[in-house]
Design an enzyme around this catalytic site. Structure first.
Site, PDB file in Angstrom:
ATOM      1  CG  ASP A 184      41.161  -7.891  47.218  1.00  0.00           C
ATOM      2  OD1 ASP A 184      42.235  -7.288  47.141  1.00  0.00           O
ATOM      3  OD2 ASP A 184      40.594  -8.158  48.300  1.00  0.00           O
ATOM      4  CD  GLU A 202      33.356 -12.239  49.501  1.00  0.00           C
ATOM      5  OE1 GLU A 202      33.827 -11.124  49.826  1.00  0.00           O
ATOM      6  OE2 GLU A 202      33.478 -12.708  48.352  1.00  0.00           O
ATOM      7  CE1 TYR A 220      34.407  -8.386  53.659  1.00  0.00           C
ATOM      8  CE2 TYR A 220      33.076  -8.194  51.665  1.00  0.00           C
ATOM      9  CZ  TYR A 220      34.030  -8.869  52.428  1.00  0.00           C
ATOM     10  OH  TYR A 220      34.583 -10.039  51.956  1.00  0.00           O
ATOM     11  CD  GLU A 268      31.757  -8.675  46.011  1.00  0.00           C
ATOM     12  OE1 GLU A 268      32.619  -7.920  45.540  1.00  0.00           O
ATOM     13  OE2 GLU A 268      31.536  -8.768  47.228  1.00  0.00           O
TER      14      GLU A 268
HETATM   15  C1  BDP Z   1      34.715  -8.919  48.181  1.00  0.00           C
HETATM   16  C2  BDP Z   1      35.321  -9.767  47.085  1.00  0.00           C
HETATM   17  C3  BDP Z   1      36.637 -10.413  47.514  1.00  0.00           C
HETATM   18  C4  BDP Z   1      37.505  -9.389  48.217  1.00  0.00           C
HETATM   19  C5  BDP Z   1      36.763  -8.896  49.453  1.00  0.00           C
HETATM   20  C6  BDP Z   1      37.571  -7.865  50.238  1.00  0.00           C
HETATM   21  O1  BDP Z   1      34.422 -10.760  46.667  1.00  0.00           O
HETATM   22  O2  BDP Z   1      37.297 -10.940  46.383  1.00  0.00           O
HETATM   23  O3  BDP Z   1      38.765  -9.884  48.554  1.00  0.00           O
HETATM   24  O4  BDP Z   1      35.591  -8.275  49.032  1.00  0.00           O
HETATM   25  O5  BDP Z   1      37.447  -6.684  49.931  1.00  0.00           O
HETATM   26  O6  BDP Z   1      34.047  -7.871  47.632  1.00  0.00           O
HETATM   27  O7  BDP Z   1      38.314  -8.246  51.117  1.00  0.00           O
END
Ligand code: BDP
Length: 461
Positions: free
Chosen positions: A17, A350, A314, A261
């Site tokens: 991404d 993250e 997330y 990941e």
């Molecule tokens: C995570 C990835 C990252 C993505 C992020 C996203 O490690 O590279 O940019 O999600 O979805 O899974 O913003």
């Protein structure tokens, strides 16, 4: 190729991404060496009572008749220790240690290691000379802590990308200085080089300003069973060799990340990560090793081999859209599950929310600045429950908006930055700034004056 594509039509597909720019992204330097020359220096440091220890190992190429002189100079250019030969240990009584940003004054303390070679060769006597900045510090991991110089360290920082308007991935000094200015403003003490090694100049800045680095290799998108083959594993090991060889002497680098990941719940991932991590530890026994996971704690086959669990999640973004009220429960459960299974320190490596700057919505809806703030606030409540217990860090995704491939999920790139791609703050940047300075004040500086002290000392203000 289906018939609705022209003959020979080819598009490169990437499984990550961020934008896959082409071209030369960094300076290319050509240099010459004398016939006999200093090829490499490896430095590791330690602390014994109040003395700093600097262990050096020097490799010399193309020659056997040579002498090496080694001198360690302090920041005032005073020689504080000296040695000879290809390896040795320098002892620095009352050493100034290298400390992360906000744990000590700016800039971080660096010594200079001077290595002088003189050699007899078939073409006559030659000499070579190299100066290496050295930060004396220790790194250690316990069941629940990440220690720098024996003190518990909490990563409060960001994930970045090498990305900006106009330049793309191209290295740019003004951009780097701007980014560091923002990191210092934010009170961030760490970042991960998501998802590839960054330019060496970036690490030099980190050494200078005490910004702690989790140094990641480019293993992103290891998601298919065939990615865990022996061929891929051997290549992965070579890549770690290159990374360790390049970055081993940076005091700012405190941990290696061997992947982002990966499909670590696949059966073959167990052996694969065991081998890659063991190899990395053999290359550099002085630093912990991790990879960043988004697998389920019970299914992850690589986690037994890491020193620190780095987990991405997330909540209320990629599922339970809009349900911010679930975050604390889900995050707490995530931490408890990982900790009870592994008894290792955990970093939330993250978390974040896509946010279009200038979109406002009350009550907060996805993509608005209010939603990003509210999501962060819920995460922070969950993090505070475990901070000081076994959660040793939090890194926001992402420092700044960045370009990606075109997909229906992305609006002119990934917009999870707390700064825009032009490095202007979204509302969340102020929220994070309050938090990082509060954490810094609570855990490092008991005096509330720390924020202004540090800002006054900042080389960029
Ligand atoms: C995570 C990835 C990252 C993505 C992020 C996203 O490690 O590279 O940019 O999600 O979805 O899974 O913003």
């Amino acid at each position: 190729m289906p018939s609705w594509y022209p003959k020979g039509y080819f598009v490169q597909n990437t499984d990550f991404d961020f934008f896959n720019y082409a071209g030369l992204q960094r300076s290319v330097l050509l240099y010459t060496t004398p016939t006999t020359y200093i090829d490499d220096i490896t430095v590791t440091t330690g602390v014994q009572q109040d003395s700093g220890l600097v262990n050096y190992q020097i490799s010399v190429k193309r020659g056997s008749q040579f002498e090496l002189e080694v001198r360690l100079l302090d920041a005032e250019n005073k020689v504080v220790a000296a040695g000879t030969g290809t390896q040795g240990q320098l002892k620095v009584p009352g050493a100034n240690l290298w400390w992360p940003y906000l744990m000590h004054e700016l800039p971080a303390y660096l010594y200079s290691l001077e290595v002088r070679l003189t050699a007899q060769t078939s073409v006559g006597p030659v000499s070579d000379f190299y100066t290496l900045p050295v930060g004396i510090r220790t790194v250690a991991v316990t069941e629940s802590q990440f220690l720098i110089n024996g003190k518990p360290f909490y990563f409060h920082g960001v994930n970045k990308h090498e990305d900006s308007d106009i330049r793309g991935k191209g290295f740019d000094w003004p951009l780097l200085v701007k980014d560091f200015n923002l990191l210092l403003w934010l009170g961030a003490n760490a970042f991960r080089t998501s998802h590839y090694p960054y330019a060496e100049e970036v690490l030099q800045m980190c050494d200078r300003y005490g910004i702690v680095v989790i140094d990641e290799c480019p293993a992103v998108g290891l998601v298919l069973p065939q990615h865990f083959s022996n061929t891929s594993m051997n290549h992965h090991m070579r890549v770690m060799e290159e990374l360790v060889r390049r970055d081993k002497n940076h005091p700012a680098v405190v941990m290696w990340s061997v992947a982002n990941e990966p499909a670590s719940s696949l059966e073959s991932a167990g052996y694969y990560f065991k081998m890659v991590i063991t190899h990395t530890k053999a290359l550099d026994p002085s630093r912990p090793v991790t990879f960043v996971t988004n697998s389920n704690y019970a299914a992850d086959k690589g986690a037994p081999y890491v020193d620190v669990i780095c987990v991405n999640s997330y909540y209320s973004w990629y599922h339970d859209y809009g349900h911010l009220e679930l975050i604390q429960l889900q995050l707490g459960t995530q931490f408890e599950n990982w900790y009870k299974t592994y008894h290792k320190p955990i970093i939330q490596s993250e978390y974040g929310a896509e946010t279009i700057v200038g979109f406002h919505q009350d009550p907060p809806l996805m993509f608005s600045e209010e939603y990003q703030k509210a999501l962060l606030e819920q995460y922070h409540l969950g993090l505070d429950e475990k901070r000081g217990k076994y959660v040793v860090g939090e890194l926001i995704w992402n420092f700044a908006d960045f370009m990606t491939n075109q997909t229906p999920q992305r609006v002119l790139g990934n917009k999870k930055g707390i700064f825009t791609r032009q490095r202007q703050p979204k509302a969340a940047a102020f929220l994070l700034r309050e938090r990082y300075w509060k954490i810094a004040n609570e855990t490092r500086y008991p005096h509330s004056a720390a924020k202004s002290q540090c800002l006054e000392n900042s080389p960029f203000t």
